[in-house]
Motif scaffolding. Structure first.
Motif, PDB file in Angstrom:
ATOM      1  N   THR A  69       0.827  -1.211   0.000  1.00  0.00           N
ATOM      2  CA  THR A  69       0.000   0.000   0.000  1.00  0.00           C
ATOM      3  C   THR A  69       0.857   1.254   0.000  1.00  0.00           C
ATOM      4  OG1 THR A  69      -1.773  -1.136   1.205  1.00  0.00           O
ATOM      5  CG2 THR A  69      -1.793   1.266   1.242  1.00  0.00           C
ATOM      6  N   VAL A  70       1.829   1.301   0.902  1.00  0.00           N
ATOM      7  CA  VAL A  70       2.695   2.489   0.983  1.00  0.00           C
ATOM      8  C   VAL A  70       3.431   2.697  -0.331  1.00  0.00           C
ATOM      9  CG1 VAL A  70       4.633   3.563   2.176  1.00  0.00           C
ATOM     10  CG2 VAL A  70       2.969   2.230   3.481  1.00  0.00           C
ATOM     11  N   GLY A  71       3.973   1.617  -0.887  1.00  0.00           N
ATOM     12  CA  GLY A  71       4.712   1.735  -2.134  1.00  0.00           C
ATOM     13  C   GLY A  71       3.843   2.202  -3.286  1.00  0.00           C
ATOM     14  N   ARG A  72       2.643   1.646  -3.407  1.00  0.00           N
ATOM     15  CA  ARG A  72       1.750   2.035  -4.508  1.00  0.00           C
ATOM     16  C   ARG A  72       1.285   3.489  -4.379  1.00  0.00           C
ATOM     17  NH1 ARG A  72      -2.278  -3.117  -5.797  1.00  0.00           N
ATOM     18  NH2 ARG A  72      -0.630  -4.579  -6.405  1.00  0.00           N
ATOM     19  N   LEU A  73       1.182   3.975  -3.153  1.00  0.00           N
ATOM     20  CA  LEU A  73       0.748   5.356  -2.954  1.00  0.00           C
ATOM     21  C   LEU A  73       1.886   6.355  -3.144  1.00  0.00           C
ATOM     22  CD1 LEU A  73      -1.715   4.925   0.043  1.00  0.00           C
ATOM     23  CD2 LEU A  73      -2.257   5.224  -2.387  1.00  0.00           C
ATOM     24  N   GLY A  74       3.123   5.854  -3.195  1.00  0.00           N
ATOM     25  CA  GLY A  74       4.218   6.719  -3.616  1.00  0.00           C
ATOM     26  C   GLY A  74       5.228   7.133  -2.579  1.00  0.00           C
ATOM     27  N   SER A  75       5.144   6.606  -1.357  1.00  0.00           N
ATOM     28  CA  SER A  75       6.146   6.948  -0.347  1.00  0.00           C
ATOM     29  C   SER A  75       7.292   5.938  -0.368  1.00  0.00           C
ATOM     30  CB  SER A  75       5.520   6.978   1.046  1.00  0.00           C
ATOM     31  OG  SER A  75       4.676   8.091   1.213  1.00  0.00           O
ATOM     32  N   PRO A  76       8.520   6.378  -0.134  1.00  0.00           N
ATOM     33  CA  PRO A  76       9.647   5.443  -0.075  1.00  0.00           C
ATOM     34  C   PRO A  76       9.467   4.458   1.083  1.00  0.00           C
ATOM     35  CG  PRO A  76      10.418   7.708  -0.285  1.00  0.00           C
ATOM     36  CD  PRO A  76       8.961   7.778   0.025  1.00  0.00           C
TER      37      PRO A  76
ATOM     38  N   ASP B 149     -14.820  -8.391  -0.961  1.00  0.00           N
ATOM     39  CA  ASP B 149     -14.456  -8.980   0.326  1.00  0.00           C
ATOM     40  C   ASP B 149     -13.650  -7.937   1.084  1.00  0.00           C
ATOM     41  OD1 ASP B 149     -11.552  -9.291  -0.197  1.00  0.00           O
ATOM     42  OD2 ASP B 149     -12.129 -10.922  -1.528  1.00  0.00           O
ATOM     43  N   THR B 150     -13.342  -8.224   2.345  1.00  0.00           N
ATOM     44  CA  THR B 150     -12.630  -7.245   3.181  1.00  0.00           C
ATOM     45  C   THR B 150     -11.158  -7.601   3.382  1.00  0.00           C
ATOM     46  OG1 THR B 150     -13.239  -8.377   5.243  1.00  0.00           O
ATOM     47  CG2 THR B 150     -14.757  -6.674   4.401  1.00  0.00           C
ATOM     48  N   ILE B 151     -10.646  -8.550   2.604  1.00  0.00           N
ATOM     49  CA  ILE B 151      -9.252  -8.951   2.761  1.00  0.00           C
ATOM     50  C   ILE B 151      -8.335  -7.755   2.466  1.00  0.00           C
ATOM     51  CG2 ILE B 151      -7.424 -10.485   1.938  1.00  0.00           C
ATOM     52  CD1 ILE B 151      -9.629 -12.462   1.134  1.00  0.00           C
ATOM     53  N   GLY B 152      -7.477  -7.429   3.423  1.00  0.00           N
ATOM     54  CA  GLY B 152      -6.512  -6.359   3.227  1.00  0.00           C
ATOM     55  C   GLY B 152      -7.038  -4.961   3.488  1.00  0.00           C
ATOM     56  N   ALA B 153      -8.304  -4.824   3.896  1.00  0.00           N
ATOM     57  CA  ALA B 153      -8.860  -3.483   4.109  1.00  0.00           C
ATOM     58  C   ALA B 153      -8.158  -2.764   5.249  1.00  0.00           C
ATOM     59  CB  ALA B 153     -10.357  -3.579   4.383  1.00  0.00           C
ATOM     60  N   GLY B 154      -8.006  -3.452   6.381  1.00  0.00           N
ATOM     61  CA  GLY B 154      -7.318  -2.833   7.507  1.00  0.00           C
ATOM     62  C   GLY B 154      -5.865  -2.539   7.215  1.00  0.00           C
ATOM     63  N   ASP B 155      -5.210  -3.418   6.462  1.00  0.00           N
ATOM     64  CA  ASP B 155      -3.816  -3.188   6.079  1.00  0.00           C
ATOM     65  C   ASP B 155      -3.704  -1.963   5.173  1.00  0.00           C
ATOM     66  OD1 ASP B 155      -3.296  -5.624   7.387  1.00  0.00           O
ATOM     67  OD2 ASP B 155      -3.626  -6.746   5.543  1.00  0.00           O
ATOM     68  N   THR B 156      -4.692  -1.775   4.308  1.00  0.00           N
ATOM     69  CA  THR B 156      -4.704  -0.593   3.446  1.00  0.00           C
ATOM     70  C   THR B 156      -4.838   0.670   4.283  1.00  0.00           C
ATOM     71  OG1 THR B 156      -5.685  -1.858   1.630  1.00  0.00           O
ATOM     72  CG2 THR B 156      -5.886   0.538   1.528  1.00  0.00           C
ATOM     73  N   VAL B 157      -5.697   0.659   5.291  1.00  0.00           N
ATOM     74  CA  VAL B 157      -5.817   1.805   6.195  1.00  0.00           C
ATOM     75  C   VAL B 157      -4.468   2.104   6.847  1.00  0.00           C
ATOM     76  CG1 VAL B 157      -6.819   2.563   8.391  1.00  0.00           C
ATOM     77  CG2 VAL B 157      -8.275   1.509   6.650  1.00  0.00           C
ATOM     78  N   HIS B 158      -3.822   1.078   7.345  1.00  0.00           N
ATOM     79  CA  HIS B 158      -2.513   1.212   7.995  1.00  0.00           C
ATOM     80  C   HIS B 158      -1.497   1.851   7.037  1.00  0.00           C
ATOM     81  CE1 HIS B 158       0.648  -1.138  10.628  1.00  0.00           C
ATOM     82  NE2 HIS B 158       1.148  -0.012  10.176  1.00  0.00           N
ATOM     83  N   GLY B 159      -1.386   1.284   5.840  1.00  0.00           N
ATOM     84  CA  GLY B 159      -0.425   1.805   4.873  1.00  0.00           C
ATOM     85  C   GLY B 159      -0.765   3.202   4.395  1.00  0.00           C
ATOM     86  N   ALA B 160      -2.065   3.475   4.199  1.00  0.00           N
ATOM     87  CA  ALA B 160      -2.487   4.797   3.742  1.00  0.00           C
ATOM     88  C   ALA B 160      -2.171   5.864   4.777  1.00  0.00           C
ATOM     89  CB  ALA B 160      -3.976   4.792   3.417  1.00  0.00           C
TER      90      ALA B 160
END
Length: 305
Positions: free
Chosen positions: A37-44, A239-250
């Motif tokens: 998530t962090v990588g796709r959004l553009g942060s190192p 489905d909700t797989i990875g939703a919380g991880d996306t919040v974390h990374g975002a």
């Protein structure tokens, strides 16, 4: 570009139902999803883990690299990749059975000093449960905090494999944690038993902020000074797989993008800033839940929304 965020923990393969008697293999693991998530959004961002040299492991490395994640701190080994067999409930929520005995990610060793460029370090899920790797990650968490880096922890409770004594281990780690990210289910599980605690007690132990996901009801943050909640975004849920991880990374990306990637900066965020951070995380998670498996958005998919 040197990573300013290092995500530590497991990378595994989710076996997700695709039919009555068939499963599809999808790359995952809480920390893996956060790093992607962090990588796709553009942060190192860099990833610290041990990943198998088996075919699944090769796919995990390729996916990290394709998402812009630095893999210099990834150790490799011949042990198999952890598997998570996923069940999807009628509301789209996921439940898991793990096959992790002798797998690569739990055999990680200490990475040595982190690069000076690393301002924030993230931990969570199985990596803080399965030994011997759990002790390695716990030591790295405490050391990172002592070195003044922002530390973020998502316990991401999996009741089927989390022992009751994890509640005590979680509390013991809190003095080294700046931001806790949890779900409503996590809060409930961590509050049970003789060692159960509440978010209010986590704040008393020095946590600067607790971000909680409430499913379709959105996100909230609680700090010693304020409480902010934002609504969820109404989208069809695959489905909700990875939703919380996306919040974390975002959230990690939002902190970095606003030059707030430090313990002092996060502790000083006001209500308006937290609202902006949570709304961004909710937008990112809405993309993830709209498609099967953990498939976080790219930055370009959030522009103009």
């Amino acid at each position: 570009m040197c990573p300013t965020i290092t995500v530590c923990g497991e990378a595994l393969v989710d076996l997700v139902p695709t039919g009555a008697q068939t499963f599809g293999a999808r790359l995952g693991g809480g920390p893996f999803n956060v790093a992607v998530t962090v990588g796709r959004l553009g942060s190192p961002v860099g990833f610290c883990s041990r990943i198998s040299t088996d075919p699944f492991g090769e796919q995990l490395i390729a996916a990290l690299t394709a998402s812009g994640v630095n893999v210099e701190l990834v150790q490799r080994g011949p042990e198999p990749t952890t598997l998570a067999v996923t069940g999807i409930d009628p509301d789209g929520s996921a439940r898991y059975t793990f096959y992790a005995d002798g797998t690569a990610d739990r055999l990680v060793t200490g990475p040595g000093p982190l690069p000076e460029s690393v301002a924030a370090v993230s931990f969570g899920t199985l990596s803080l449960v399965f030994e011997p790797g759990a002790s390695v990650y716990a030591d790295l968490l405490c050391r990172s905090h002592d070195e003044g880096r922002l530390t973020v922890l998502d316990p991401n409770i999996r009741p089927a494999v989390f022992p009751d004594d994890y509640r005590r281990r979680f509390v013991d780690l809190l003095s080294a944690v700046d931001v806790v990210k949890v779900s409503d289910d996590d809060v409930y599980w961590l509050g049970q038993g003789l060692d159960g605690t509440t978010p209010e007690q986590w704040l008393e132990r020095g946590v600067a902020a607790i971000v909680t996901t409430h499913g379709a009801d959105g996100l909230s943050v609680r700090t010693p000074r304020l409480h902010v909640q934002v609504p969820g975004r109404g989208v069809p849920v695959a489905d909700t797989i990875g939703a919380g991880d996306t919040v974390h990374g975002a959230l990690l990306h939002w902190f970095a993008d606003h030059e707030l990637l430090s313990r002092t900066s996060v502790a000083a965020l006001d209500g308006g800033q937290w609202q902006g951070a949570l709304e961004f995380a909710a937008r990112a998670a809405a993309v993830t839940v709209s498609r099967p498996g953990a498939d976080p958005p790219w930055a370009s998919q959030l522009t103009g929304d």
